[in-house]
Structures are given as structure tokens and as C-alpha cells.
Design a protein around this motif. Structure first.
Motif, short mmCIF file in Angstrom:
data_model
loop_
_atom_site.label_atom_id
_atom_site.label_comp_id
_atom_site.label_asym_id
_atom_site.label_seq_id
_atom_site.Cartn_x
_atom_site.Cartn_y
_atom_site.Cartn_z
N LEU A 145 0.77 -1.06 0.26
CA LEU A 145 -0.28 0.48 0.06
C LEU A 145 0.88 0.94 -0.24
CD1 LEU A 145 -2.67 -1.12 2.80
CD2 LEU A 145 -3.31 -0.98 0.04
N PRO A 146 0.45 2.52 -0.73
CA PRO A 146 1.25 3.51 -0.57
C PRO A 146 1.48 3.99 1.11
CG PRO A 146 -0.77 3.21 -2.11
CD PRO A 146 -0.89 2.43 -1.39
N ALA A 147 2.80 4.77 1.12
CA ALA A 147 3.32 4.74 2.70
C ALA A 147 2.59 5.56 3.27
CB ALA A 147 4.40 5.98 1.98
N ASP A 148 1.32 6.91 2.82
CA ASP A 148 0.49 7.46 3.00
C ASP A 148 -0.56 7.02 3.32
OD1 ASP A 148 -0.69 7.41 0.36
OD2 ASP A 148 -0.95 9.77 -0.07
N THR A 149 -0.82 6.33 2.47
CA THR A 149 -1.88 4.75 3.72
C THR A 149 -0.90 4.74 4.46
OG1 THR A 149 -3.00 4.79 1.03
CG2 THR A 149 -3.58 3.29 2.98
N VAL A 150 -0.43 3.63 5.06
CA VAL A 150 0.16 2.72 5.79
C VAL A 150 0.04 4.15 6.65
CG1 VAL A 150 2.11 2.01 6.34
CG2 VAL A 150 0.98 1.10 4.66
N ALA A 151 0.88 5.24 6.74
CA ALA A 151 1.21 6.19 8.04
C ALA A 151 -0.27 6.68 9.18
CB ALA A 151 1.63 7.35 6.73
N THR A 152 -1.16 6.79 7.26
CA THR A 152 -2.72 7.21 7.80
C THR A 152 -3.10 6.24 8.64
OG1 THR A 152 -2.66 8.76 6.28
CG2 THR A 152 -4.91 7.65 7.52
N ARG A 153 -2.74 4.62 8.44
CA ARG A 153 -3.86 3.44 9.15
C ARG A 153 -3.58 3.06 9.76
NH1 ARG A 153 -6.17 -0.41 4.31
NH2 ARG A 153 -7.10 -1.54 5.94
N VAL A 154 -1.71 3.87 9.51
CA VAL A 154 -1.27 3.13 11.27
C VAL A 154 -1.22 3.81 12.85
CG1 VAL A 154 1.09 2.51 12.89
CG2 VAL A 154 0.57 1.81 10.25
N GLY A 155 -1.83 4.94 12.05
CA GLY A 155 -1.96 6.06 13.11
C GLY A 155 -3.27 5.75 13.38
N GLU A 156 -4.47 5.85 12.78
CA GLU A 156 -5.61 5.23 13.04
C GLU A 156 -5.46 4.36 14.66
OE1 GLU A 156 -7.51 4.37 9.85
OE2 GLU A 156 -7.95 6.54 9.13
N MET A 157 -5.05 3.22 14.13
CA MET A 157 -4.99 1.83 15.21
C MET A 157 -3.88 2.41 16.33
SD MET A 157 -6.19 -0.54 14.06
CE MET A 157 -7.75 0.09 13.63
N VAL A 158 -2.87 3.71 16.01
CA VAL A 158 -2.48 3.38 17.45
C VAL A 158 -3.07 4.46 18.29
CG1 VAL A 158 -0.54 5.37 18.58
CG2 VAL A 158 -0.13 3.60 16.53
N ALA A 159 -3.79 4.91 18.33
CA ALA A 159 -5.05 5.97 18.61
C ALA A 159 -6.27 4.98 18.96
CB ALA A 159 -5.82 7.12 17.25
N LEU A 160 -6.25 4.10 18.44
CA LEU A 160 -7.37 3.01 18.86
C LEU A 160 -7.26 1.90 19.79
CD1 LEU A 160 -10.72 1.78 18.14
CD2 LEU A 160 -8.85 0.61 16.75
N LEU A 161 -5.67 2.17 20.32
CA LEU A 161 -5.04 1.47 20.84
C LEU A 161 -4.50 1.50 21.96
CD1 LEU A 161 -3.43 -1.80 18.42
CD2 LEU A 161 -5.32 -1.85 19.70
N LYS A 162 -4.95 2.81 21.94
CA LYS A 162 -4.39 4.05 22.90
C LYS A 162 -3.05 3.65 23.33
CE LYS A 162 -8.74 4.56 25.15
NZ LYS A 162 -9.98 4.85 25.29
N LEU A 163 -2.29 3.27 21.80
CA LEU A 163 -0.37 3.55 21.72
C LEU A 163 0.07 4.65 21.76
CD1 LEU A 163 -0.04 -0.15 21.08
CD2 LEU A 163 -0.05 0.61 22.47
N THR A 164 -0.36 5.76 21.85
CA THR A 164 -0.33 7.00 20.86
C THR A 164 1.32 7.35 22.46
OG1 THR A 164 -1.98 7.56 20.64
CG2 THR A 164 0.32 9.47 21.02
N GLY A 165 2.13 7.45 21.47
CA GLY A 165 3.51 8.08 22.44
C GLY A 165 4.37 6.92 22.87
N LEU A 166 3.34 5.56 22.14
CA LEU A 166 5.29 4.32 22.04
C LEU A 166 5.25 3.87 21.18
CD1 LEU A 166 2.39 2.30 24.88
CD2 LEU A 166 4.96 3.71 24.97
N GLU A 167 4.58 4.94 20.27
CA GLU A 167 4.68 4.59 18.39
C GLU A 167 6.14 3.80 17.94
OE1 GLU A 167 2.95 6.79 19.35
OE2 GLU A 167 1.93 7.41 17.84
N ASP A 168 7.31 4.22 18.73
CA ASP A 168 8.72 3.97 18.00
C ASP A 168 9.68 3.20 19.11
OD1 ASP A 168 8.69 5.79 16.48
OD2 ASP A 168 8.85 6.72 17.26
N ARG A 169 9.07 2.75 20.24
CA ARG A 169 9.35 1.56 20.98
C ARG A 169 9.16 -0.10 20.20
NH1 ARG A 169 7.84 3.07 28.05
NH2 ARG A 169 7.93 5.45 26.89
#
Length: 182
Positions: A145-169
Motif C-alpha cells: 500500500l502507498p506509504a501515506d495510506t500506511v501511515a494514516t492507517r497505522v496512526g488510526e490503529m495507534v490511537a484506537l489501541l491507546k498506544l500514542t507515545g509508544l510508537e517508536d518503542r
């Protein structure tokens, strides 16, 4: 001749019989916001699915409709067939009887890699050398999938799973907790 052990009384029942309900309707609650209205075509239909392993009946005549936007949970005791049903939907097991239909298309005989279905097992299957963000986006990148689509969907999942701030761990398995972020 002995009969297979029938554990159908232990099986999860996704729907309760209701003579007032129109044929093919799931019986599950609809999600808020009008998604998955009662007359919307099912996104996923499981109809009359049965599966035995040797003499053990793992599933007996399981049926379920999932409409777009619905969130469904399969609940039941250990060994009642929840994982078997998910494996059949994903294509990792083939039912002895019944059908699986995705978006109006029968997929019972379609191989797993052509079903466009993801399944996360109970045991974590994470890549310890990848970050949280990279683990979440792995399947999307594998599908090219295009990189911007991946970034958007990953961001949505990070927020949904309440992992904001842990993305780079990185993930680390621990004896204290089944999963930690280092």
C-alpha cells in the motif's frame, strides 16, 4: 460403533433463535451511529458451519452475519470452537459442512492468501526487532500500500489501541507481563 463426542452444548452461540427475526439476520446489536443497519447486506456470512477433528465435534451448525461497521465478540469456554471458527473464516481450516461468504462472494474454497482477511492469534506474533509502529504497519506494507495510506492507517490503529507515545518503542516479552514496551 461409538458416536463422536458431541460438545454442541458447549459451543458459543453467536445468535439466539428468534422466530420474529428476518431470515439471515445476525441478531447481534448494531453499532452506534447507524452503521450496520438491519437491512444492510452482511459483510461476512457464516452459514451452517460444522467441523470435527476425529471424533470431536469442534463446531456444529454455526451461523453468523456480520454487517459493515459491526463489532462482534465470540465468547465461550476454552475448547468450544471460537478459534476453529476464526480459522475457518481465515481459510486455515476447511469446514466439514457449511459456507463462508465475504462481501457477497463465497470464500469457503478460496485459499487464505486470497481472502483479504487478517487474524491475530491469542499468542503474540510480534517482531521484536520492529517498533510498535512497524509491527502495526507490517501487513499493510507487505500488501504494498502507498506509504501515506500506511501511515494514516497505522496512526488510526495507534490511537484506537491507546498506544500514542509508544510508537517508536520495541516489543519485549517479559516473565512479569506477557508483553511490555521497552
Amino acid at each position: 460403533m461409538t458416536k463422536p463426542h458431541d460438545r454442541s452444548h458447549d459451543r458459543p452461540h453467536a445468535t439466539a433463535p428468534d422466530p420474529e427475526r428476518r431470515p439471515g439476520s445476525a441478531g447481534a446489536s448494531r453499532t452506534p451511529g447507524g452503521l450496520g443497519g438491519p437491512f444492510e447486506a452482511p459483510h461476512l456470512t457464516i452459514r451452517g458451519v460444522s467441523k470435527s477433528f476425529g471424533r470431536v465435534a469442534a463446531l456444529v451448525d454455526a451461523s453468523l452475519d456480520v454487517r459493515p461497521g459491526e463489532i462482534v465478540a465470540l465468547l465461550g469456554p476454552s475448547g468450544c470452537g471460537k478459534t476453529t471458527l476464526l480459522n475457518i473464516v481465515a481459510g486455515f481450516e476447511h469446514p466439514d459442512a457449511g459456507d463462508v461468504v465475504l462481501r457477497g462472494r463465497p470464500i469457503t474454497d478460496v485459499p487464505p492468501n486470497r481472502r483479504d482477511i487478517g487474524l491475530v492469534f491469542q499468542h503474540y506474533a510480534l517482531f521484536p526487532h520492529l517498533t510498535v509502529r512497524a509491527n502495526i504497519g507490517y501487513g499493510l506494507r507487505a500488501r504494498r500500500l502507498p506509504a501515506d495510506t500506511v501511515a494514516t492507517r497505522v496512526g488510526e490503529m495507534v490511537a484506537l489501541l491507546k498506544l500514542t507515545g509508544l510508537e517508536d518503542r520495541y516489543f519485549q516479552h517479559s516473565g512479569i507481563r506477557s508483553l511490555e514496551f521497552t
